[in-house]
Write a protein that holds these residues in place. Structure first.
Motif, PDB file in Angstrom:
ATOM      1  N   PHE A  97      47.758  11.121  -1.754  1.00 11.10           N
ATOM      2  CA  PHE A  97      49.220  11.025  -1.859  1.00 11.10           C
ATOM      3  C   PHE A  97      49.830  12.400  -2.135  1.00 11.10           C
ATOM      4  CE2 PHE A  97      47.708   6.790  -2.891  1.00 11.10           C
ATOM      5  CZ  PHE A  97      48.522   6.001  -2.096  1.00 11.10           C
ATOM      6  N   ALA A  98      49.226  13.122  -3.077  1.00  7.83           N
ATOM      7  CA  ALA A  98      49.723  14.455  -3.409  1.00  7.83           C
ATOM      8  C   ALA A  98      49.581  15.407  -2.227  1.00  7.83           C
ATOM      9  CB  ALA A  98      48.984  14.997  -4.629  1.00  7.83           C
ATOM     10  N   ASP A  99      48.446  15.328  -1.534  1.00 11.04           N
ATOM     11  CA  ASP A  99      48.227  16.200  -0.375  1.00 11.04           C
ATOM     12  C   ASP A  99      49.224  15.901   0.744  1.00 11.04           C
ATOM     13  OD1 ASP A  99      46.126  17.375  -1.709  1.00 11.04           O
ATOM     14  OD2 ASP A  99      44.574  16.288  -0.595  1.00 11.04           O
ATOM     15  N   ALA A 100      49.442  14.611   1.009  1.00 10.64           N
ATOM     16  CA  ALA A 100      50.386  14.231   2.072  1.00 10.64           C
ATOM     17  C   ALA A 100      51.799  14.657   1.709  1.00 10.64           C
ATOM     18  CB  ALA A 100      50.327  12.729   2.324  1.00 10.64           C
ATOM     19  N   LEU A 101      52.208  14.403   0.480  1.00 10.71           N
ATOM     20  CA  LEU A 101      53.558  14.793   0.058  1.00 10.71           C
ATOM     21  C   LEU A 101      53.738  16.300   0.136  1.00 10.71           C
ATOM     22  CD1 LEU A 101      56.338  14.174  -1.103  1.00 10.71           C
ATOM     23  CD2 LEU A 101      55.300  14.276  -3.393  1.00 10.71           C
ATOM     24  N   THR A 102      52.752  17.040  -0.325  1.00 10.29           N
ATOM     25  CA  THR A 102      52.826  18.502  -0.279  1.00 10.29           C
ATOM     26  C   THR A 102      52.941  18.997   1.157  1.00 10.29           C
ATOM     27  OG1 THR A 102      51.551  18.641  -2.319  1.00 10.29           O
ATOM     28  CG2 THR A 102      51.654  20.624  -0.973  1.00 10.29           C
ATOM     29  N   GLU A 103      52.165  18.414   2.055  1.00  8.24           N
ATOM     30  CA  GLU A 103      52.222  18.834   3.458  1.00  8.24           C
ATOM     31  C   GLU A 103      53.549  18.452   4.112  1.00  8.24           C
ATOM     32  OE1 GLU A 103      49.620  18.658   7.566  1.00  8.24           O
ATOM     33  OE2 GLU A 103      48.706  17.909   5.728  1.00  8.24           O
ATOM     34  N   LEU A 104      54.063  17.275   3.773  1.00  4.33           N
ATOM     35  CA  LEU A 104      55.364  16.854   4.322  1.00  4.33           C
ATOM     36  C   LEU A 104      56.494  17.763   3.834  1.00  4.33           C
ATOM     37  CD1 LEU A 104      54.927  13.008   4.067  1.00  4.33           C
ATOM     38  CD2 LEU A 104      55.354  14.286   6.174  1.00  4.33           C
ATOM     39  N   VAL A 105      56.458  18.105   2.561  1.00  2.00           N
ATOM     40  CA  VAL A 105      57.483  19.002   2.020  1.00  2.00           C
ATOM     41  C   VAL A 105      57.364  20.377   2.665  1.00  2.00           C
ATOM     42  CG1 VAL A 105      58.319  20.151  -0.073  1.00  2.00           C
ATOM     43  CG2 VAL A 105      57.766  17.717  -0.125  1.00  2.00           C
ATOM     44  N   GLN A 106      56.134  20.846   2.885  1.00  2.00           N
ATOM     45  CA  GLN A 106      55.953  22.133   3.565  1.00  2.00           C
ATOM     46  C   GLN A 106      56.485  22.066   4.989  1.00  2.00           C
ATOM     47  OE1 GLN A 106      54.764  25.177   2.250  1.00  2.00           O
ATOM     48  NE2 GLN A 106      55.775  25.785   4.138  1.00  2.00           N
ATOM     49  N   ALA A 107      56.236  20.951   5.675  1.00  2.00           N
ATOM     50  CA  ALA A 107      56.747  20.795   7.044  1.00  2.00           C
ATOM     51  C   ALA A 107      58.273  20.841   7.043  1.00  2.00           C
ATOM     52  CB  ALA A 107      56.258  19.480   7.644  1.00  2.00           C
ATOM     53  N   GLN A 108      58.895  20.248   6.036  1.00  2.00           N
ATOM     54  CA  GLN A 108      60.354  20.306   5.939  1.00  2.00           C
ATOM     55  C   GLN A 108      60.812  21.729   5.655  1.00  2.00           C
ATOM     56  OE1 GLN A 108      62.737  17.710   6.454  1.00  2.00           O
ATOM     57  NE2 GLN A 108      63.909  19.580   6.594  1.00  2.00           N
ATOM     58  N   ALA A 109      60.076  22.431   4.805  1.00  2.00           N
ATOM     59  CA  ALA A 109      60.432  23.817   4.477  1.00  2.00           C
ATOM     60  C   ALA A 109      60.330  24.719   5.703  1.00  2.00           C
ATOM     61  CB  ALA A 109      59.529  24.344   3.365  1.00  2.00           C
ATOM     62  N   ASP A 110      59.445  24.376   6.619  1.00  2.00           N
ATOM     63  CA  ASP A 110      59.222  25.200   7.806  1.00  2.00           C
ATOM     64  C   ASP A 110      60.256  24.980   8.900  1.00  2.00           C
ATOM     65  OD1 ASP A 110      57.005  26.261   6.580  1.00  2.00           O
ATOM     66  OD2 ASP A 110      55.572  24.976   7.641  1.00  2.00           O
ATOM     67  N   THR A 154      64.531  24.012  10.000  1.00  2.00           N
ATOM     68  CA  THR A 154      65.919  23.975   9.534  1.00  2.00           C
ATOM     69  C   THR A 154      66.548  22.630   9.855  1.00  2.00           C
ATOM     70  OG1 THR A 154      66.657  24.945  11.622  1.00  2.00           O
ATOM     71  CG2 THR A 154      66.264  26.455   9.779  1.00  2.00           C
ATOM     72  N   ASP A 155      65.764  21.759  10.468  1.00  2.00           N
ATOM     73  CA  ASP A 155      66.222  20.429  10.846  1.00  2.00           C
ATOM     74  C   ASP A 155      65.362  19.410  10.108  1.00  2.00           C
ATOM     75  OD1 ASP A 155      67.760  18.588  12.166  1.00  2.00           O
ATOM     76  OD2 ASP A 155      66.996  19.024  14.163  1.00  2.00           O
ATOM     77  N   PHE A 156      65.343  18.203  10.584  1.00  2.00           N
ATOM     78  CA  PHE A 156      64.516  17.166   9.985  1.00  2.00           C
ATOM     79  C   PHE A 156      63.103  17.229  10.556  1.00  2.00           C
ATOM     80  CE2 PHE A 156      68.832  15.490   9.689  1.00  2.00           C
ATOM     81  CZ  PHE A 156      68.874  15.170   8.341  1.00  2.00           C
ATOM     82  N   VAL A 157      62.144  16.793   9.751  1.00  2.00           N
ATOM     83  CA  VAL A 157      60.779  16.660  10.238  1.00  2.00           C
ATOM     84  C   VAL A 157      60.771  15.452  11.171  1.00  2.00           C
ATOM     85  CG1 VAL A 157      58.374  16.264   9.602  1.00  2.00           C
ATOM     86  CG2 VAL A 157      59.832  17.669   8.137  1.00  2.00           C
ATOM     87  N   VAL A 158      60.335  15.667  12.395  1.00  2.00           N
ATOM     88  CA  VAL A 158      60.381  14.605  13.405  1.00  2.00           C
ATOM     89  C   VAL A 158      59.281  13.574  13.153  1.00  2.00           C
ATOM     90  CG1 VAL A 158      61.497  16.015  15.179  1.00  2.00           C
ATOM     91  CG2 VAL A 158      59.010  16.004  15.000  1.00  2.00           C
ATOM     92  N   LEU A 159      59.486  12.384  13.664  1.00  2.00           N
ATOM     93  CA  LEU A 159      58.594  11.260  13.406  1.00  2.00           C
ATOM     94  C   LEU A 159      57.152  11.541  13.801  1.00  2.00           C
ATOM     95  CD1 LEU A 159      58.274   8.386  12.380  1.00  2.00           C
ATOM     96  CD2 LEU A 159      58.886   7.593  14.672  1.00  2.00           C
TER      97      LEU A 159
END
Length: 89
Positions: A46-59, A61-66
């Motif tokens: 859970f922590a790894d997935a959340l961290t990676e999702l947040v990093q994807a959002q940080a990378d 300027t738009d939304f992380v796509v499905l």
């Protein structure tokens, strides 16, 4: 109606400025907390997935796509494969 539109637009701008200021340090705190979770615990994927999702959002300027969400979640929560040693009656 124009006054409401302008007020809403101003609130969105203020929220965006605030988020851009807060996000980097909040992201760093998330990474530190995730790194402190002992490997092999139930919370680790859970922590790894959340961290990676947040990093994807940080990378972006738009939304992380499905499809990106799906890739990350599949990596951290792969489908269960049948256990060859498990037999049912």
């Amino acid at each position: 109606m124009q006054i409401n539109w302008e007020a809403g637009s101003r609130r969105i701008e203020e929220q965006d400025v605030w988020a851009k200021e807060v996000f980097p340090t909040a992201h760093e705190r998330l990474q530190q907390a995730a790194a402190a979770i002992p490997p092999g615990t139930a919370a680790q994927p859970f922590a790894d997935a959340l961290t990676e999702l947040v990093q994807a959002q940080a990378d972006t300027t738009d939304f992380v796509v499905l499809h990106r969400w799906a890739e990350i979640l599949e990596r951290h929560f792969p489908p269960e494969l049948p256990d060859p040693d498990h037999t049912t009656e």
